[in-house]
Motif scaffolding. Structure first.
Motif, PDB file in Angstrom:
ATOM      1  N   UNK A  61      46.573  33.494  46.475  1.00  0.00           N
ATOM      2  CA  UNK A  61      45.944  32.695  45.310  1.00  0.00           C
ATOM      3  C   UNK A  61      45.174  31.631  45.012  1.00  0.00           C
ATOM      4  N   UNK A  62      45.168  30.383  45.131  1.00  0.00           N
ATOM      5  CA  UNK A  62      44.180  29.668  44.929  1.00  0.00           C
ATOM      6  C   UNK A  62      43.249  29.539  46.005  1.00  0.00           C
ATOM      7  N   UNK A  63      43.432  30.098  46.677  1.00  0.00           N
ATOM      8  CA  UNK A  63      41.968  29.753  47.147  1.00  0.00           C
ATOM      9  C   UNK A  63      40.714  31.483  46.493  1.00  0.00           C
ATOM     10  N   UNK A  64      41.001  32.079  46.638  1.00  0.00           N
ATOM     11  CA  UNK A  64      40.521  32.740  45.835  1.00  0.00           C
ATOM     12  C   UNK A  64      40.204  32.678  44.142  1.00  0.00           C
ATOM     13  N   UNK A  65      40.995  32.035  43.479  1.00  0.00           N
ATOM     14  CA  UNK A  65      40.416  32.080  42.405  1.00  0.00           C
ATOM     15  C   UNK A  65      39.606  30.666  42.898  1.00  0.00           C
ATOM     16  N   UNK A  66      39.529  29.810  43.192  1.00  0.00           N
ATOM     17  CA  UNK A  66      38.629  29.103  43.375  1.00  0.00           C
ATOM     18  C   UNK A  66      37.091  29.041  44.609  1.00  0.00           C
ATOM     19  N   UNK A  67      37.484  30.019  44.487  1.00  0.00           N
ATOM     20  CA  UNK A  67      36.412  30.990  45.097  1.00  0.00           C
ATOM     21  C   UNK A  67      35.567  31.259  44.574  1.00  0.00           C
ATOM     22  N   UNK A  68      35.849  32.098  44.694  1.00  0.00           N
ATOM     23  CA  UNK A  68      35.613  33.156  42.999  1.00  0.00           C
ATOM     24  C   UNK A  68      34.209  32.439  41.715  1.00  0.00           C
ATOM     25  N   UNK A  69      36.204  32.036  41.094  1.00  0.00           N
ATOM     26  CA  UNK A  69      35.177  31.607  39.433  1.00  0.00           C
ATOM     27  C   UNK A  69      34.986  29.615  39.506  1.00  0.00           C
ATOM     28  N   UNK A  70      35.026  28.966  40.203  1.00  0.00           N
ATOM     29  CA  UNK A  70      35.203  27.350  40.277  1.00  0.00           C
ATOM     30  C   UNK A  70      32.748  28.129  40.953  1.00  0.00           C
ATOM     31  N   UNK A  71      32.653  27.279  39.975  1.00  0.00           N
ATOM     32  CA  UNK A  71      31.657  25.526  40.532  1.00  0.00           C
ATOM     33  C   UNK A  71      31.906  25.058  40.488  1.00  0.00           C
ATOM     34  N   UNK A  72      30.802  24.126  41.615  1.00  0.00           N
ATOM     35  CA  UNK A  72      31.107  23.140  41.627  1.00  0.00           C
ATOM     36  C   UNK A  72      30.459  22.795  41.273  1.00  0.00           C
ATOM     37  N   UNK A  73      29.131  22.813  41.235  1.00  0.00           N
ATOM     38  CA  UNK A  73      27.832  22.352  40.270  1.00  0.00           C
ATOM     39  C   UNK A  73      27.941  22.290  39.339  1.00  0.00           C
ATOM     40  N   UNK A  74      28.692  23.164  38.377  1.00  0.00           N
ATOM     41  CA  UNK A  74      29.125  23.115  36.784  1.00  0.00           C
ATOM     42  C   UNK A  74      29.911  21.822  36.785  1.00  0.00           C
TER      43      UNK A  74
END
Length: 513
Positions: A61-74
């Motif tokens: 769940x953590x992996x999917x949340x970060x891969x799908x929604x987290x923008x490292x540039x922003x």
């Protein structure tokens, strides 16, 4: 970092991690970052050890949340609004805390396995550092007081995790507490928590209703449950966990000022606000907090003068939301730790019991019981598929604070509490508390499984419909596709809420089994 210090960091990491983890399958890095673990290492076991399914669900769940929604540039989550992003940041650090604390600490792993685990923790904690700079801190200063207080709680969680993780590193004699690199974020996190606490604290108002926090300074007075619960929880958390701040910015002063840890004003505010909330008559007949009070007749005229109306909180919005039953649990735990008064624990358990009953548990019928059906906690808006980003975030907040309420004390935490608490630690009360918490395991697992039932092939969750407890909807059903995609469907907020429920299940299995 100097090379010698770096060597110490690696040695310390290995010596501690070798004793620390039953390592489950390691996750790939979010998009845009180098994948830390080869794909061939993914599987149902890691090394020679079987993976707990509950922990695997958390990590997925953590992996999917970060891969799908987290923008490292922003440095933030795509689609989140300011306050829900603050909650997502809290989900990251509380999840990392749950992973580290819940793992078996008794056997050694190969050096490569240890480094992979270290990489996993660093990967996600580094993303919270990205979020520190990506958070809309300037915009939040001009928003409602509850928005500001989510920021306070989020960055205090960051300092708590860094402190816990660094202390675990320091278990070896050859590695100092100050060696873990994540501690570099803690002064900034503490500073932001302190600044936003002071910005929010001006929302306390004695001129109406005999006290209480006002929700939004730009609107007519609304003294609601969540703002007062957040102020209580943030106040006691500042008293217990704020490490101090030597940065007086952004407020000008003649000389530098150091803001001390365990300042009595935080405890005073927590006790005062908790009492006001308890006396506010905001609970309904089944023990759940309703949303809040307006003041009859209050009016602001164009010339700036104000008619206070009755001056009393006498117009109650009776709507019940899940998060209004959750945030206060962190306050209950903290106030008990700080004062030794077991009544705070009793209040917390009474509130949890009310929530569980209001889901219909242990019956699994389809009838609405006040806060859910079939034993599964729900928002009222879930049934009609009209939950906003706010509503999609609420259940995750509840499970975050219920988990904090029942989290066993860390050894150093107990020592620290005893130093600042004027009363002796109540061991009997603590064991009673843990026993009551253990009894919630089946309900927690039932709700986490309901969240898992909404997971699609891409690993995304939805908070509106669970397949274990199907219900009839007022809107016409779609002809094809997943029912969970109706309404707002799957968002970062539903992913975060599911993650919080899964983390709760993992904690109960790991620490209460």
């Amino acid at each position: 970092m100097k090379n010698s210090n770096f060597a110490v960091l690696i040695v310390g990491s290995l010596s501690w991690l070798a004793a620390a983890f039953r390592a489950p399958r390691i996750l790939p890095a979010p998009k845009g970052l180098q994948r830390p673990i080869a794909d061939e290492l993914r599987g149902p076991t890691y090394g020679n050890h079987e993976v707990s399914q509950a922990l695997q669900d958390v990590l997925d769940g953590l992996e999917t949340m970060q891969e799908t929604y987290f923008d490292t540039f922003a440095g933030t989550w795509a689609g989140a609004i300011d306050w829900t992003a603050a909650v997502m940041g809290t989900h990251i650090t509380t999840t990392l805390s749950g992973v580290v604390e819940g793992l078996d600490l008794r056997f050694e792993e190969a050096c490569t396995d240890i480094l992979r685990w270290e990489n996993l923790i660093n990967q996600y904690y580094t993303q919270t550092a990205f979020f520190y700079f990506g958070e809309n801190a300037f915009g939040l200063r001009n928003q409602a007081f509850d928005d500001m207080l989510w920021v306070v709680l989020g960055w205090l969680e960051s300092t708590k995790f860094a402190d816990m993780y660094a202390r675990r590193h320091a278990d070896g004699d050859e590695f100092e507490y100050s060696g873990w690199h994540g501690l570099q974020l803690s002064p900034m996190a503490a500073h932001r928590a302190r600044v936003f606490y002071e910005l929010a604290a001006v929302g306390w108002d004695d001129s109406l209703c005999g006290g209480g926090m006002t929700w939004n300074p730009s609107l007519a007075p609304y003294k609601n449950a969540i703002t007062n619960e957040l102020f209580t929880a943030a106040s006691i958390s500042m008293y217990l966990y704020f490490p101090g701040d030597n940065n007086s910015a952004p407020f000008l002063s003649a000389q530098d000022r150091f803001y001390n840890a365990h300042d009595p004003i935080y405890l005073e505010n927590a006790v005062k606000s908790y009492k006001w909330l308890k006396d506010s008559r905001m609970c309904n007949t089944i023990g759940l907090y309703q949303d809040g009070f307006h003041v009859t007749g209050w009016q602001r005229f164009p010339n700036g003068t104000i008619n206070p109306g009755t001056g009393h909180c006498d117009e109650l919005n009776t709507m019940v939301y899940t998060y209004n039953q959750g945030v206060l649990l962190t306050a209950n735990r903290g106030l008990w730790l700080a004062t030794g008064a077991r009544s705070y624990l009793d209040d917390g358990h009474n509130l949890v019991s009310s929530v569980i009953r209001a889901t219909g548990w242990p019956n699994e019928d389809r009838h609405w019981h006040g806060l859910g059906r079939g034993g599964v906690i729900e928002e009222y808006c879930d049934h009609g598929l009209y939950c906003s980003q706010d509503g999609q975030t609420f259940k995750g907040i509840f499970f975050t604070h219920m988990t904090e309420f029942c989290r066993p004390l860390r050894p150093y935490e107990r020592e620290s509490i005893c130093e600042i608490t004027p009363t002796l630690f109540d061991e009997e009360g603590y064991q009673y508390h843990l026993a009551r918490c253990a009894a919630y395991a089946k309900w927690v697992e039932h709700n986490a499984d309901a969240a898992l039932a909404t997971k699609n092939e891409d690993g995304l969750f939805d908070g509106a419909v669970d397949h274990l407890n199907p219900v009839s909807y007022s809107r016409s059903a779609v002809d094809d596709g997943d029912l969970n995609d109706r309404g707002r469907g799957r968002t970062v907020e539903t992913q975060g809420s599911a993650l919080a429920a899964l983390r709760a299940k993992w904690m109960w299995q790991a620490l209460y089994a």
